[in-house]
Design a protein around this motif. Structure first.
Motif, PDB file in Angstrom:
ATOM      1  N   ALA A  59     -18.191  -0.117 -19.804  1.00 27.05           N
ATOM      2  CA  ALA A  59     -19.016   0.962 -19.249  1.00 27.05           C
ATOM      3  C   ALA A  59     -19.688   0.538 -17.952  1.00 27.05           C
ATOM      4  O   ALA A  59     -19.921   1.363 -17.063  1.00 27.05           O
ATOM      5  CB  ALA A  59     -20.076   1.398 -20.264  1.00 27.05           C
ATOM      6  N   GLU A  60     -19.968  -0.754 -17.803  1.00 26.09           N
ATOM      7  CA  GLU A  60     -20.588  -1.254 -16.572  1.00 26.09           C
ATOM      8  C   GLU A  60     -19.575  -1.427 -15.442  1.00 26.09           C
ATOM      9  O   GLU A  60     -19.878  -1.168 -14.284  1.00 26.09           O
ATOM     10  CB  GLU A  60     -21.278  -2.591 -16.835  1.00 26.09           C
ATOM     11  CG  GLU A  60     -22.505  -2.495 -17.692  1.00 26.09           C
ATOM     12  CD  GLU A  60     -23.060  -3.850 -18.097  1.00 26.09           C
ATOM     13  OE1 GLU A  60     -22.414  -4.887 -17.779  1.00 26.09           O
ATOM     14  OE2 GLU A  60     -24.121  -3.881 -18.730  1.00 26.09           O
ATOM     15  N   THR A  61     -18.373  -1.870 -15.774  1.00 32.00           N
ATOM     16  CA  THR A  61     -17.415  -2.247 -14.732  1.00 32.00           C
ATOM     17  C   THR A  61     -16.385  -1.182 -14.383  1.00 32.00           C
ATOM     18  O   THR A  61     -15.870  -1.168 -13.268  1.00 32.00           O
ATOM     19  CB  THR A  61     -16.665  -3.535 -15.129  1.00 32.00           C
ATOM     20  OG1 THR A  61     -15.987  -3.314 -16.366  1.00 32.00           O
ATOM     21  CG2 THR A  61     -17.626  -4.700 -15.259  1.00 32.00           C
ATOM     22  N   LEU A  62     -16.055  -0.320 -15.325  1.00 33.56           N
ATOM     23  CA  LEU A  62     -14.988   0.654 -15.088  1.00 33.56           C
ATOM     24  C   LEU A  62     -15.267   1.599 -13.916  1.00 33.56           C
ATOM     25  O   LEU A  62     -14.373   1.833 -13.103  1.00 33.56           O
ATOM     26  CB  LEU A  62     -14.687   1.438 -16.358  1.00 33.56           C
ATOM     27  CG  LEU A  62     -13.424   2.276 -16.303  1.00 33.56           C
ATOM     28  CD1 LEU A  62     -12.199   1.379 -16.284  1.00 33.56           C
ATOM     29  CD2 LEU A  62     -13.358   3.214 -17.473  1.00 33.56           C
ATOM     30  N   PRO A  63     -16.466   2.151 -13.777  1.00 38.54           N
ATOM     31  CA  PRO A  63     -16.680   3.082 -12.652  1.00 38.54           C
ATOM     32  C   PRO A  63     -16.453   2.457 -11.278  1.00 38.54           C
ATOM     33  O   PRO A  63     -15.961   3.123 -10.370  1.00 38.54           O
ATOM     34  CB  PRO A  63     -18.136   3.514 -12.821  1.00 38.54           C
ATOM     35  CG  PRO A  63     -18.414   3.336 -14.261  1.00 38.54           C
ATOM     36  CD  PRO A  63     -17.623   2.126 -14.674  1.00 38.54           C
ATOM     37  N   SER A  64     -16.762   1.172 -11.116  1.00 40.41           N
ATOM     38  CA  SER A  64     -16.541   0.547  -9.816  1.00 40.41           C
ATOM     39  C   SER A  64     -15.060   0.367  -9.510  1.00 40.41           C
ATOM     40  O   SER A  64     -14.675   0.210  -8.361  1.00 40.41           O
ATOM     41  CB  SER A  64     -17.280  -0.789  -9.727  1.00 40.41           C
ATOM     42  OG  SER A  64     -16.794  -1.669 -10.712  1.00 40.41           O
ATOM     43  N   SER A  65     -14.224   0.427 -10.536  1.00 43.79           N
ATOM     44  CA  SER A  65     -12.772   0.339 -10.328  1.00 43.79           C
ATOM     45  C   SER A  65     -12.233   1.559  -9.604  1.00 43.79           C
ATOM     46  O   SER A  65     -11.159   1.508  -9.015  1.00 43.79           O
ATOM     47  CB  SER A  65     -12.048   0.212 -11.661  1.00 43.79           C
ATOM     48  OG  SER A  65     -12.462  -0.923 -12.347  1.00 43.79           O
ATOM     49  N   TYR A  66     -12.973   2.653  -9.675  1.00 44.36           N
ATOM     50  CA  TYR A  66     -12.530   3.900  -9.056  1.00 44.36           C
ATOM     51  C   TYR A  66     -13.440   4.331  -7.917  1.00 44.36           C
ATOM     52  O   TYR A  66     -13.357   5.459  -7.457  1.00 44.36           O
ATOM     53  CB  TYR A  66     -12.443   5.006 -10.118  1.00 44.36           C
ATOM     54  CG  TYR A  66     -11.496   4.624 -11.215  1.00 44.36           C
ATOM     55  CD1 TYR A  66     -10.127   4.651 -11.009  1.00 44.36           C
ATOM     56  CD2 TYR A  66     -11.970   4.188 -12.437  1.00 44.36           C
ATOM     57  CE1 TYR A  66      -9.256   4.264 -11.997  1.00 44.36           C
ATOM     58  CE2 TYR A  66     -11.100   3.804 -13.436  1.00 44.36           C
ATOM     59  CZ  TYR A  66      -9.745   3.844 -13.218  1.00 44.36           C
ATOM     60  OH  TYR A  66      -8.884   3.457 -14.198  1.00 44.36           O
ATOM     61  N   ALA A  67     -14.280   3.428  -7.454  1.00 44.94           N
ATOM     62  CA  ALA A  67     -15.188   3.737  -6.349  1.00 44.94           C
ATOM     63  C   ALA A  67     -14.397   3.840  -5.052  1.00 44.94           C
ATOM     64  O   ALA A  67     -13.416   3.119  -4.851  1.00 44.94           O
ATOM     65  CB  ALA A  67     -16.255   2.663  -6.223  1.00 44.94           C
ATOM     66  N   PRO A  68     -14.812   4.734  -4.167  1.00 46.96           N
ATOM     67  CA  PRO A  68     -14.136   4.823  -2.866  1.00 46.96           C
ATOM     68  C   PRO A  68     -14.547   3.642  -1.982  1.00 46.96           C
ATOM     69  O   PRO A  68     -15.542   3.690  -1.271  1.00 46.96           O
ATOM     70  CB  PRO A  68     -14.616   6.158  -2.299  1.00 46.96           C
ATOM     71  CG  PRO A  68     -15.905   6.431  -2.991  1.00 46.96           C
ATOM     72  CD  PRO A  68     -15.827   5.761  -4.321  1.00 46.96           C
ATOM     73  N   SER A  69     -13.812   2.560  -2.094  1.00 45.27           N
ATOM     74  CA  SER A  69     -14.095   1.361  -1.299  1.00 45.27           C
ATOM     75  C   SER A  69     -12.799   0.834  -0.702  1.00 45.27           C
ATOM     76  O   SER A  69     -11.699   1.194  -1.145  1.00 45.27           O
ATOM     77  CB  SER A  69     -14.761   0.292  -2.167  1.00 45.27           C
ATOM     78  OG  SER A  69     -13.864  -0.146  -3.156  1.00 45.27           O
TER      79      SER A  69
END
Length: 125
Positions: A110-120
């Motif tokens: 839950a902490e790491t998954l959203p950053s996997s799909y961040a627009p970066s």
């Protein structure tokens, strides 16, 4: 030529806006879910968690999952489903020592998954 450049700029703005919205929505959903998991973890660590506590977290996930299926791949959603189902069963059987590592995995996801799909840049290239 000017119309083409304006159309391209408008399309880029729309895509950028959608990517930012997707990231913010995903982050917000997982932040709330992570807080629920933390509460369940604390109860399980104190051996006070009940099957209804775990079921409440699963129901909250099911509600979120319906909307997150739009932005997340099936595999990531299924990973949460599988580990959460195991956790609910372990808590129902009062196997807290076995449930705690599963909850740690869910909290980490839950902490790491959203950053996997961040627009970066790292996710684009």
């Amino acid at each position: 030529m000017v119309k083409s450049l304006a159309a391209i700029a408008a399309a880029l703005l729309i895509l950028t806006g959608l990517a930012v919205f997707e990231h913010l929505y995903t982050r917000e959903s997982f932040d709330a879910f992570g807080a629920e998991l933390q509460t369940l973890y604390q109860k399980a660590d104190a051996e006070e968690a009940t099957e209804s506590d775990a079921e409440a977290v699963r129901l909250a996930w099911e509600a979120r999952k319906e909307k997150l299926h739009i932005v997340l791949p099936h595999g990531d959603v299924n990973r949460f489903d599988d580990v959460l189902s195991e956790t609910v069963r372990l808590i129902a059987e009062r196997e807290y020592a076995l449930a705690l590592p599963k909850l740690e995995v869910l909290i980490h996801l839950a902490e790491t998954l959203p950053s996997s799909y961040a627009p970066s840049l790292a996710n684009i290239f």
